[in-house]
Design an enzyme around this catalytic site. Structure first.
Site, PDB file in Angstrom:
ATOM      1  CG  ASP A   1       1.389  -4.076  -5.125  1.00  0.00           C
ATOM      2  OD1 ASP A   1       0.365  -4.655  -5.641  1.00  0.00           O
ATOM      3  OD2 ASP A   1       1.560  -3.036  -5.352  1.00  0.00           O
TER       4      ASP A   1
ATOM      5  CG  HIS B   1      -2.409  -7.854  -3.067  1.00  0.00           C
ATOM      6  ND1 HIS B   1      -2.004  -8.527  -4.195  1.00  0.00           N
ATOM      7  CD2 HIS B   1      -1.915  -6.587  -3.038  1.00  0.00           C
ATOM      8  CE1 HIS B   1      -0.857  -7.961  -4.997  1.00  0.00           C
ATOM      9  NE2 HIS B   1      -0.966  -6.575  -4.438  1.00  0.00           N
TER      10      HIS B   1
END
Length: 303
Positions: free
Chosen positions: A110, A278
């Site tokens: 991320d 994610h």
């Protein structure tokens, strides 16, 4: 409160403080062998690596900091522009040198993945390999932005707004905002270790941390994009080996595959999509570790 010490999530890891010219880093270290730097993303802390770091420490010297401004790492001078990935990367390289690591591999998820690829671009003599988890370069995100992207990643737009608007909005109910975000990213809060979740909550409660996160996203809409576009315009690419790990089935602007996008930015790149939403370092930790170890083995790092 500190729930990421060796008695909790990181058994065997030592906790230390490293002071660079502009950051007070809170760092966990453990293991022997070639160095590996693990960088977490939004809205988390170093606790995001609690399932992978101990496994990597069996063959590598593992370093797990909080990103500048996140968790317990504090920017100590000239906070303006502190969200710049170029600035973060330079501070982290200085931190690694202070720990005795002149060269290392970097694994970033991320927002940490954005710091990691900037580090590989700016410090090719330091970074020997890059593992990018659920990230494609920032200009590709903006250029491919669509209604679906805006609805799903609304925080990219909200948190990039000028201060203090995002900070004031986030202060209204930070716990609800955090939990809603993590639930979506993980596919359910029950998929996260309660001790890691407690750390995320404790740090997100701090207005200074939320401000740092906004600075991170403001940089993503300004200086980070400009730095990346300047590299693209000159044909500058990442030359070290790159492993890309993404969410299975994920497509970006124009329906492009992550691996196809990264081939425009790196000369030696491979990758795989994994199931797990994610937050792959936590929801697919064994698979992520397996891919990293296989990659390190083939390039001769940590075996």
């Amino acid at each position: 409160m500190d729930v990421t010490n060796k008695e909790a999530l990181f058994a065997g890891f030592a906790e230390t403080v490293i002071e660079t010219t502009d950051v007070h880093f809170s760092v966990l270290t453990h293991g022997r062998g070639p160095a590996v730097l693990l960088l977490h993303g939004y809205p988390e802390t170093r606790a995001a690596w609690h399932r992978i770091a101990p496994m990597l420490a069996e063959t590598c010297s593992v370093v797990v900091p909080d990103l500048p401004g996140y968790g317990r790492s504090r920017v100590t001078t000239n906070f303006e522009g502190a969200g710049s990935k170029r600035r973060m990367a330079a501070s982290l390289v200085a931190m690694m040198r202070a720990l005795g690591h002149e060269t290392f591999a970097v694994v970033g998820h991320d927002r940490g993945g954005r710091v990691a690829y900037r580090m590989a671009l700016d410090f090719p003599d330091r970074v020997k390999a890059l593992v990018s988890v659920t990230v494609v370069p920032t200009p590709e995100m903006w250029e491919g932005a669509s209604k679906a992207f805006g609805m799903g990643a609304w925080h990219w737009f909200m948190m990039a707004q000028p201060a203090p608007l995002p900070e004031k909005l986030m202060a209204g109910d930070p716990r609800s905002l955090l939990d809603t975000t993590l639930e979506k990213m993980a596919g359910g809060l029950d998929r996260l270790d309660p001790r890691a979740l407690a750390d995320y909550r404790a740090c997100f409660d701090d207005p200074a941390v939320r401000h740092a996160m906004c600075e991170d996203y403001r940089a993503g809409a300004t200086t980070d994009e400009a730095d990346d576009l300047a590299d693209r315009a000159t044909g500058r690419m990442i030359e070290v080996p790159v492993l890309l790990i993404w969410e299975a089935g994920r497509r970006y602007g124009g329906g492009r595959e992550p691996l196809d996008i990264w081939r425009d930015w790196a000369s030696d790149v491979e990758g795989v999509g994994l199931d797990g939403c994610h937050l792959l370092p936590e929801t697919a930790s064994e698979q992520v570790h397996e891919r990293i170890q296989d990659f390190f083995g083939r390039i001769g790092h940590g075996v």
